[in-house]
Write a protein that holds these residues in place. Structure first.
Motif, mmCIF file in Angstrom:
data_model
loop_
_atom_site.group_PDB
_atom_site.id
_atom_site.type_symbol
_atom_site.label_atom_id
_atom_site.label_comp_id
_atom_site.label_asym_id
_atom_site.label_seq_id
_atom_site.Cartn_x
_atom_site.Cartn_y
_atom_site.Cartn_z
ATOM 1 N N PHE A 95 0.337 -0.044 -12.776
ATOM 2 C CA PHE A 95 0.902 -1.013 -12.443
ATOM 3 C C PHE A 95 1.586 -1.293 -11.146
ATOM 4 C CE2 PHE A 95 5.246 -2.316 -11.922
ATOM 5 C CZ PHE A 95 5.391 -3.926 -12.086
ATOM 6 N N SER A 96 1.402 0.190 -10.376
ATOM 7 C CA SER A 96 1.519 -0.444 -9.021
ATOM 8 C C SER A 96 -0.057 -0.805 -7.947
ATOM 9 C CB SER A 96 2.129 0.642 -8.191
ATOM 10 O OG SER A 96 0.768 1.744 -8.204
ATOM 11 N N LEU A 97 -0.826 -0.488 -9.035
ATOM 12 C CA LEU A 97 -1.846 -1.446 -8.611
ATOM 13 C C LEU A 97 -2.213 -2.950 -8.072
ATOM 14 C CD1 LEU A 97 -4.824 0.786 -8.822
ATOM 15 C CD2 LEU A 97 -4.119 0.214 -6.223
ATOM 16 N N SER A 146 1.251 14.933 -13.417
ATOM 17 C CA SER A 146 0.445 15.581 -14.155
ATOM 18 C C SER A 146 0.959 16.911 -13.746
ATOM 19 C CB SER A 146 -0.660 15.016 -13.602
ATOM 20 O OG SER A 146 -0.287 13.532 -13.962
ATOM 21 N N ILE A 196 -4.734 13.696 -11.806
ATOM 22 C CA ILE A 196 -4.206 12.701 -11.729
ATOM 23 C C ILE A 196 -4.051 12.429 -13.369
ATOM 24 C CG2 ILE A 196 -5.059 10.566 -10.783
ATOM 25 C CD1 ILE A 196 -3.140 8.807 -10.125
ATOM 26 N N GLY A 197 -3.281 12.196 -14.374
ATOM 27 C CA GLY A 197 -3.758 12.366 -15.550
ATOM 28 C C GLY A 197 -2.813 10.751 -16.076
ATOM 29 N N THR A 198 -0.834 10.253 -15.822
ATOM 30 C CA THR A 198 -1.014 9.879 -16.306
ATOM 31 C C THR A 198 -0.533 8.213 -15.317
ATOM 32 O OG1 THR A 198 1.425 11.015 -16.260
ATOM 33 C CG2 THR A 198 1.614 8.859 -16.688
ATOM 34 N N PHE A 246 3.373 1.830 -1.730
ATOM 35 C CA PHE A 246 3.986 1.338 -3.006
ATOM 36 C C PHE A 246 2.960 1.856 -3.754
ATOM 37 C CE2 PHE A 246 4.561 -1.051 -6.437
ATOM 38 C CZ PHE A 246 5.451 -0.217 -7.307
ATOM 39 N N VAL A 247 1.926 1.732 -3.347
ATOM 40 C CA VAL A 247 0.751 2.271 -4.542
ATOM 41 C C VAL A 247 0.541 4.081 -3.942
ATOM 42 C CG1 VAL A 247 -1.709 2.712 -4.609
ATOM 43 C CG2 VAL A 247 -0.640 -0.034 -4.043
ATOM 44 N N ALA A 249 -5.275 -3.777 4.742
ATOM 45 C CA ALA A 249 -4.256 -2.530 3.824
ATOM 46 C C ALA A 249 -5.610 -2.049 2.057
ATOM 47 C CB ALA A 249 -2.669 -3.361 2.744
ATOM 48 N N LEU A 289 1.081 -9.173 -4.461
ATOM 49 C CA LEU A 289 1.218 -9.069 -2.879
ATOM 50 C C LEU A 289 0.008 -9.486 -1.658
ATOM 51 C CD1 LEU A 289 3.647 -5.499 -2.418
ATOM 52 C CD2 LEU A 289 4.206 -7.986 -2.600
ATOM 53 N N ILE A 290 -0.937 -8.694 -2.248
ATOM 54 C CA ILE A 290 -2.189 -9.770 -1.423
ATOM 55 C C ILE A 290 -2.340 -10.770 -1.473
ATOM 56 C CG2 ILE A 290 -4.916 -9.019 -0.875
ATOM 57 C CD1 ILE A 290 -3.233 -6.372 -0.053
ATOM 58 N N VAL A 341 1.165 -1.038 0.250
ATOM 59 C CA VAL A 341 -0.144 -0.276 -0.421
ATOM 60 C C VAL A 341 1.026 1.339 0.207
ATOM 61 C CG1 VAL A 341 -0.192 0.212 2.394
ATOM 62 C CG2 VAL A 341 -2.292 0.723 0.549
ATOM 63 N N PHE A 394 1.605 3.351 -14.392
ATOM 64 C CA PHE A 394 2.410 3.042 -13.796
ATOM 65 C C PHE A 394 1.491 3.017 -12.457
ATOM 66 C CE2 PHE A 394 5.056 4.348 -10.459
ATOM 67 C CZ PHE A 394 6.237 3.465 -9.917
ATOM 68 N N TYR A 395 0.272 3.925 -12.062
ATOM 69 C CA TYR A 395 0.474 3.932 -11.075
ATOM 70 C C TYR A 395 -0.918 2.640 -11.480
ATOM 71 C CZ TYR A 395 -5.000 4.267 -7.753
ATOM 72 O OH TYR A 395 -5.190 4.788 -6.711
ATOM 73 N N LEU A 454 -7.960 10.209 -4.430
ATOM 74 C CA LEU A 454 -6.687 11.017 -5.631
ATOM 75 C C LEU A 454 -8.161 11.374 -6.898
ATOM 76 C CD1 LEU A 454 -3.618 10.960 -5.738
ATOM 77 C CD2 LEU A 454 -4.334 9.012 -7.386
ATOM 78 N N ILE A 509 -7.072 1.332 2.869
ATOM 79 C CA ILE A 509 -6.241 2.172 2.382
ATOM 80 C C ILE A 509 -6.010 2.869 1.513
ATOM 81 C CG2 ILE A 509 -4.137 3.109 3.550
ATOM 82 C CD1 ILE A 509 -3.850 1.484 5.724
ATOM 83 N N ALA A 510 -5.668 1.592 -0.026
ATOM 84 C CA ALA A 510 -5.702 1.492 -0.974
ATOM 85 C C ALA A 510 -6.602 2.142 -1.490
ATOM 86 C CB ALA A 510 -4.624 0.233 -1.631
ATOM 87 N N PHE A 522 0.118 -4.521 -5.883
ATOM 88 C CA PHE A 522 -0.126 -4.330 -4.402
ATOM 89 C C PHE A 522 -1.879 -5.359 -4.517
ATOM 90 C CE2 PHE A 522 -3.956 -3.752 -2.198
ATOM 91 C CZ PHE A 522 -3.362 -2.869 -0.757
#
Lengths: 248, 246
Positions: free
Chosen positions: B215-217, A243, B207-209, A231-232, B190, B223-224, A229, B212-213, B201, B193-194, B220
């Motif tokens: 990918f990180s989700l 942006s 947020i525009g790009t 990292f997210v 977790a 990982l869960i 989380v 990467f976001y 957000l 929270i995410a 995550f």
């Protein structure tokens, strides 16, 4: 600064043989580790350690090429010290693990002896127990068995057995076995009961410690989602910053 | 022999599948691209048999442990009343099941065939070499072969050991189960929270790009899944620990 260091290095190389012999002197700590692990460190072990230091000492020559001389001296010193201490630290860790294992297995073994004592003498019980003695105790018990067969009434054999591990519980048990062997069942009866209670406690404590150790590894796995989380969150913030830059 | 699959309740399988479904639903609610969701579905499907296997292993081990300890207790009490291994074994046979029953039957057959009692006992010890089992069997053999006045005391020591063993193992297993639940709750927190940070957000429209976001989700959520895997792996360890075997 360079000249004295280089002279020092040449002197070191000149006295290599003498220093190697000096490094072979066994400290008390090394001797104790040898006793615990039932091994004798050979000359090769010390030579290998010294040779590693010999290779690493030439890192100091980098001071000729690099400006930050203190850093190079520090690095060389640290790497030589690490090369000197790491092999003995590895042995020390092995010794600690062995003691831990003995602490866990001895009450299990003692329980076997206590059961065998129901219809055998101490010496006979130790002899019979050899068939199923835990591997980690086998050497010590075999030695004790040999000594007791020669002199079953000698207290030193009991007291000296497994003394190297420095475990008070083992020493107590050995003294108790001596008393049981020499002063008979009736005199040792109350002590026998005490010993049973004590062994039970010890056995349970070792079992619980061992099991808790196995859980602890997995408890760290609980941190994995929190790392995820974080990292997210960081990636979201990065996306926002990117942006904002793109928009000017 | 009891079918191992009967050891697991349907509700356990349902819970496992439900947990994986929740992760996929979370991925959907995050509006992850289809390829990431598909990957998560595939990973979930690949990993779920392991979850079931770990849960199954817990149930099987639990059943075997209680069956063995029940047998030992009954065997011991029976021997106390009448110090003969054969009759004690016969008395206990009816209350056992699976591999344990097979091993006891083999032991009984060995005795019936006129073999030396120690041979049958040693085969049983090869099957179950826990130190308590070994202590009990050796004491019984000694009593039967040579006779002794004080054997009741020895049996009582072993009886106490069996009770301590059951108590310690049960406590440890419930602690393990609690740790597993704690890890799963942490994973759920977790996710919460995410999800909250994700909602905040998107309300700001900052947020525009997204690549990467997303990918990180995805990382995550993987990982869960792995956390769930380890939480089930935790409970799959044997009830009868190897270090106590001789």
């Amino acid at each position: 600064m360079i000249v004295p260091i280089l002279v020092g290095l040449i002197v070191w190389v000149f006295f290599d043989h003498q220093l190697l012999e000096l490094s072979k002197i066994k400290t008390k700590k090394i001797q104790k580790i040898e006793q615990i692990l039932s091994v004798e460190l050979k000359d090769e072990w010390f030579t290998k350690r010294y040779k590693t230091i010999c290779i690493l000492r030439y890192l100091i020559l980098l001071i000729v090429f690099v400006n930050d001389k203190i850093l190079i001296i520090g690095l060389t010193l640290i790497s030589c010290l690490i090369a000197y201490f790491i092999p003995s630290l590895i042995l020390e860790r092995k010794a600690k693990l062995k003691i831990k294992s003995i602490r866990y297995h001895f009450p299990i073994y003692l329980r076997q002896i206590q059961v065998l004592l129901q219809n055998n003498t101490v010496v006979k019980s130790i002899e019979l127990s050899l068939e199923y003695v835990p591997d980690v105790l086998r050497n010590d018990i075999e030695k004790l068995n040999k000594k007791l067969k020669m002199e079953p009434n000698n207290m030193t054999h009991y007291v000296d057995s497994m003394k190297q591990y420095g475990l008070v519980e083992i020493q107590r048990s050995m003294k108790w076995l001596y008393r049981y062997q020499n002063f008979g069942y009736i005199d040792a009866y109350s002590q026998f009961n005490h010993m049973l209670v004590s062994t039970s406690k010890w056995l349970r404590q070792s079992r619980i410690e061992n099991k808790n150790d196995s859980i602890q590894v997995y408890q760290w796995m609980g941190m994995l989602p929190l790392v995820g989380v974080t990292f997210v969150f960081i990636s979201a913030m990065m996306s926002v910053v990117i942006s904002l830059f793109e928009r000017g | 022999m009891t079918d191992p699959i009967k050891c697991i309740k349907l509700s356990d399988i349902f819970i496992i599948l439900f947990q994986i479904l929740i992760i996929i639903l979370i991925a959907y609610s995050f509006r992850l691209p289809v390829n990431y969701i598909s990957l998560l579905v595939v990973l979930g499907l690949l990993i779920s048999p392991f979850f079931i296997q770990f849960r199954l292993s817990w149930s099987r081990e639990e059943r075997d442990f209680y069956q063995l300890t029940d047998f030992l207790q009954q065997f011991l009490v029976s021997f106390k009343q009448h110090p003969k291994i054969y009759s004690a074994l016969k008395e206990c046979l009816e209350n056992t099941d699976g591999e344990l029953r097979n091993q006891i039957s083999l032991w009984i057959k060995e005795i019936e065939n006129g073999g030396y009692p120690k041979q049958g006992a040693q085969k049983f010890l090869q099957y179950q070499s826990h130190f308590i089992v070994s202590n009990l069997i050796y004491l019984m053999l000694a009593v039967e072969n040579y006779g002794t006045f004080n054997y009741i005391e020895g049996l009582e020591i072993i009886q106490n050991d069996i009770e301590d063993w059951i108590e310690d193992t049960t406590l440890f297993k419930s602690e393990q189960s609690r740790t597993k639940n704690r890890i799963q709750i942490l994973a759920l927190f977790a996710c919460a929270i995410a999800w909250m940070s994700h909602n905040m957000l998107f309300q700001t429209d900052l947020i525009g790009t997204m690549n990467f976001y997303y990918f990180s989700l995805f990382v995550f959520l993987v990982l869960i899944l792995f956390t769930l895997f380890f939480s089930y792996k935790l409970i799959s360890v044997p009830w009868i620990v190897g270090s106590e075997k001789l």
